[in-house]
Write an enzyme that holds these catalytic residues in place. Structure first.
Site, PDB file in Angstrom:
ATOM      1  CB  THR A   1     -15.810  -6.154 -32.094  1.00 22.63           C
ATOM      2  OG1 THR A   1     -17.046  -5.546 -32.468  1.00 22.63           O
ATOM      3  CG2 THR A   1     -15.066  -6.593 -33.341  1.00 22.63           C
TER       4      THR A   1
ATOM      5  CG  HIS B   1     -18.083 -11.593 -31.280  1.00 24.31           C
ATOM      6  ND1 HIS B   1     -18.921 -12.656 -31.048  1.00 24.31           N
ATOM      7  CD2 HIS B   1     -18.818 -10.481 -31.025  1.00 24.31           C
ATOM      8  CE1 HIS B   1     -20.112 -12.214 -30.680  1.00 24.31           C
ATOM      9  NE2 HIS B   1     -20.068 -10.892 -30.650  1.00 24.31           N
TER      10      HIS B   1
END
EC number: 1.1.1.103
Length: 342
Positions: free
Chosen positions: A40, A43
């Site tokens: 995450t 990203h």
């Protein structure tokens, strides 16, 4: 305090001086010791399509951490200054039907630490006391820093009874490798893990899998024959989010097989639903951790000798975050740790 901030709506992260977070009567102020870098976070750093939809800048990111309690709110009990703690990164409403029934991992109003609110890539982080896990037994700091993804692995691996079962894991990322270690420790007969990265398959071998299979060269059916499995796999743990992995898993399950699916696909895809129906295969979606049964299971597994040391492959001081993120993004290693004490 120093913090890693998504300051602008563009690729990159910024190490900045920001105010220390304030805490309320039911909150805990935690001095961060170490953090783990998650997909995450990669990203968000890249600012891809998902991050553009999910993140509002400025934002302190990070949700995998271990720290020491620096202060507690006036209404907090059972947590003391100096306690070593990790944090549950899913913050729930506490009022919906699932929360009131004790199924907090199913809250429809979940907010993610380091995604929907400021996170733990900083010298201090604040969490509600209900999201703080106190380590009551000794634990390595690097391992304590990755209790969040370790919890994903445990939640997935322990979705079904494992003793004596043949387990197929598709995806040898850090969570897949931890799930393999858990399955082995919990009594699975054979644990087969697949990937196309030899580097990550080599890591998986270090945690004792029966077979680490490069599906760029060999098929899952080849692996079954090598191990003498005549009826397919009893348990499947899908960790990759890849359509071909899920399709191959379904094709290689025994009748009555059970699949726990943690991998998040990037788009919709077709599977052989006729085979799922006629073979009576169970497919269960997994997201996050059960609060707090998974956390209890993690601590017990570590007390019982589960070794996750091979999963940690890189350690950096927080000022070297660019190199740390590049290492994590390479896809060649396991978990990467940032040390916030140096």
């Amino acid at each position: 305090m120093k913090a890693l901030v998504k300051q602008k709506a563009e690729p990159g992260l910024w190490l900045m001086d920001v105010p220390e977070p304030e805490y309320g009567p039911t909150d805990v102020l935690i001095k961060v010791l170490r953090t783990g870098i998650c997909g995450t976070d990669l990203h968000i750093r890249a600012y891809d399509g998902w991050a553009q939809q999910a993140v509002t800048t400025p934002l302190i990111l990070g949700h995998e951490f271990v720290g020491e309690v620096a202060a507690i709110g006036s209404d907090v009990a059972d947590i003391a200054t100096g306690d070593l703690v990790s944090g549950e990164g899913h913050l729930v409403c506490g009022k919906c039907r699932n929360c009131l029934a004790g199924r907090r991992h199913l809250c429809r109003s979940t907010v993610g630490l380091g995604v929907g609110r400021d996170g733990a890539f900083a010298e201090y982080v604040v969490l509600p006391a209900s999201n703080v896990w106190v380590h009551r037994v000794p634990v390595d700091l690097d391992i304590a820093a990755i209790f969040d993804p370790f919890g994903n692995a445990v939640h997935t691996a322990l979705s079904f009874p494992l003793v004596g079962e043949d387990v197929l894991i598709t995806g040898a990322g850090p969570i897949g490798i931890m799930a393999a270690a858990v399955a082995r420790h919990a009594g699975a007969r054979n644990v087969v893990i697949t990937d196309v990265s030899e580097a990550r398959l080599a890591l998986a071998r270090k945690v004792g899998v029966s077979l680490a299979l490069n599906v760029a060269d060999r098929t899952i059916a080849d692996g079954q024959r090598e191990l003498g499995l005549r009826e397919g796999f009893d348990i499947g743990l899908e960790m990759s989010g890849r359509p071909e992995a899920m399709r191959e898993m379904v094709a290689n399950m025994t009748h009555g097989g059970r699949i726990a699916m943690l991998g998040l696909p990037a788009e919709e895809f077709a599977v052989d639903w006729a085979r799922i129906v006629t073979s009576m295969i169970t497919v269960k979606g997994i997201y996050g951790r059960e609060m707090y049964e998974t956390w209890y299971a993690m601590s017990v597994l570590l007390e019982g000798g589960l070794d996750l040391a091979p999963v940690i492959t890189g350690r950096y001081g927080y000022r070297d975050f660019e190199a740390a993120f590049d290492d994590a993004a390479s896809g060649l290693g396991g978990k990467i740790i940032l040390d916030w004490t140096v």
